[in-house]
Write a protein that holds these residues in place. Structure first.
Motif, PDB file in Angstrom:
ATOM      1  N   GLU A  90       0.882  -1.023  -0.140  1.00  0.00           N
ATOM      2  CA  GLU A  90       0.121   0.035   0.075  1.00  0.00           C
ATOM      3  C   GLU A  90       0.749   1.302  -0.054  1.00  0.00           C
ATOM      4  O   GLU A  90       0.667   2.420  -0.656  1.00  0.00           O
ATOM      5  N   LEU A  91       1.790   1.380   0.686  1.00  0.00           N
ATOM      6  CA  LEU A  91       2.735   2.323   0.867  1.00  0.00           C
ATOM      7  C   LEU A  91       3.401   2.817  -0.363  1.00  0.00           C
ATOM      8  O   LEU A  91       3.602   3.721  -1.077  1.00  0.00           O
ATOM      9  N   LEU A  92       4.054   1.710  -1.156  1.00  0.00           N
ATOM     10  CA  LEU A  92       4.501   1.589  -2.168  1.00  0.00           C
ATOM     11  C   LEU A  92       3.665   2.158  -3.519  1.00  0.00           C
ATOM     12  O   LEU A  92       3.858   3.022  -4.287  1.00  0.00           O
ATOM     13  N   SER A 145       1.810   6.775  -6.853  1.00  0.00           N
ATOM     14  CA  SER A 145       0.660   7.298  -7.363  1.00  0.00           C
ATOM     15  C   SER A 145       1.033   9.036  -7.476  1.00  0.00           C
ATOM     16  O   SER A 145       0.722   9.700  -8.245  1.00  0.00           O
ATOM     17  N   GLU A 146       2.361   9.373  -6.600  1.00  0.00           N
ATOM     18  CA  GLU A 146       2.797  10.628  -6.738  1.00  0.00           C
ATOM     19  C   GLU A 146       3.717  10.956  -7.625  1.00  0.00           C
ATOM     20  O   GLU A 146       4.407  12.053  -8.094  1.00  0.00           O
ATOM     21  N   SER A 180      11.869   7.030   3.378  1.00  0.00           N
ATOM     22  CA  SER A 180      11.158   8.141   3.195  1.00  0.00           C
ATOM     23  C   SER A 180      10.492   8.234   1.528  1.00  0.00           C
ATOM     24  O   SER A 180      11.097   7.427   0.866  1.00  0.00           O
ATOM     25  N   PHE A 181       9.963   9.164   1.161  1.00  0.00           N
ATOM     26  CA  PHE A 181       9.347   9.439  -0.054  1.00  0.00           C
ATOM     27  C   PHE A 181      10.594   9.845  -0.637  1.00  0.00           C
ATOM     28  O   PHE A 181      10.649   9.555  -2.050  1.00  0.00           O
ATOM     29  N   LYS A 236      14.049   9.103  -5.206  1.00  0.00           N
ATOM     30  CA  LYS A 236      15.679   9.075  -5.599  1.00  0.00           C
ATOM     31  C   LYS A 236      15.953   7.877  -6.339  1.00  0.00           C
ATOM     32  O   LYS A 236      16.548   7.865  -7.581  1.00  0.00           O
ATOM     33  N   ALA A 237      15.475   6.770  -5.943  1.00  0.00           N
ATOM     34  CA  ALA A 237      15.413   5.437  -6.511  1.00  0.00           C
ATOM     35  C   ALA A 237      14.665   5.382  -7.881  1.00  0.00           C
ATOM     36  O   ALA A 237      15.055   5.001  -8.986  1.00  0.00           O
TER      37      ALA A 237
END
Length: 237
Positions: free
Chosen positions: A17-19, A24-25, A104-105, A110-111
């Protein structure tokens, strides 16, 4: 920026869910599927074109490293794991990046940017190789002759026939074909129409005069109708 089609592979629902929220951003990421196992991901890879995998390591049945090693031509991979100890082994498998949980986001982004840079370079290299090796066959006196697009200097139209002038040949190849038909066979954006009867390889042009373009000592006419094509070539270089 080119869109990257992605899958998430992680057995933890909260991480998936976090990924998904983070993805989505990021405008250049498109989530195709979120998978709870490597076996589920294998099915997706057989059915869909996937450019990037966000991959956990510790999963039941088949872990992330085993899954990655099982792929003949894996897409780009970003490892997302709670363990730092697999980093060297992962980078030996040519992963794009290695993120440790929690993250963190900013670290996620960055990745993603690193993967996007690799994706652009890979696609540019593939496009260059395709353009370099682009070839097709033409009919010459009941014989099919292979023409390599990169070998063409220019093409001249003569009513129902065309002459293909090659860097490697002393005589042009004469074939029954229209200029429009052969233009459709050539790599996009690599040839320019200078005249209703002439099509010229842009990379072979060595000089531009008012009414001619030159390929070495050869002058190829530029008509008023197609002069703007030459102006565009000059502006782009």
């Amino acid at each position: 920026m080119m869109t990257m089609r992605c899958i998430v592979v992680d057995d933890e629902p909260l991480v998936r869910e976090l990924l998904e929220d983070h993805m989505s951003e990021v405008p250049f990421l498109e989530l195709v599927k979120s998978c709870k196992s490597a076996l589920e991901a294998l099915e997706i890879l057989q059915e869909e074109q996937i450019d990037l995998i966000f991959l956990d390591i510790q999963m039941p049945r088949l872990n992330g490293l085993q899954f990655l090693q099982s792929l003949d031509r894996p897409p780009l991979v970003i490892m997302v794991t709670a363990y730092e100890k697999y980093a060297v082994e992962s980078f030996n498998l040519q992963v794009a990046d290695y993120i440790t949980k929690p993250f963190s986001f900013e670290r996620f982004l960055k990745a993603c940017n690193r993967a996007a840079d690799l994706f652009r370079m890979m696609n540019s290299a593939m496009s260059a190789a395709t353009e370099k090796n682009h070839d097709f066959f033409v009919n010459v006196e009941y014989t099919h002759v292979k023409i390599v697009a990169a070998d063409i200097d220019y093409i001249e139209s003569l009513k129902d026939y065309i002459k293909i002038y090659l860097s490697s040949g002393t005589k042009p190849v004469l074939t029954r074909m229209s200029l429009k038909s052969i233009e459709a066979k050539l790599p996009a954006g690599t040839f320019v129409r200078t005249h209703k009867s002439f099509l010229v390889a842009m990379s072979k042009i060595t000089a531009v005069k008012r009414d001619f373009v030159c390929i070495g000592a050869t002058e190829i006419p530029v008509s008023e109708t197609f002069r703007e094509n030459i102006n565009k070539v000059l502006k782009s270089h």
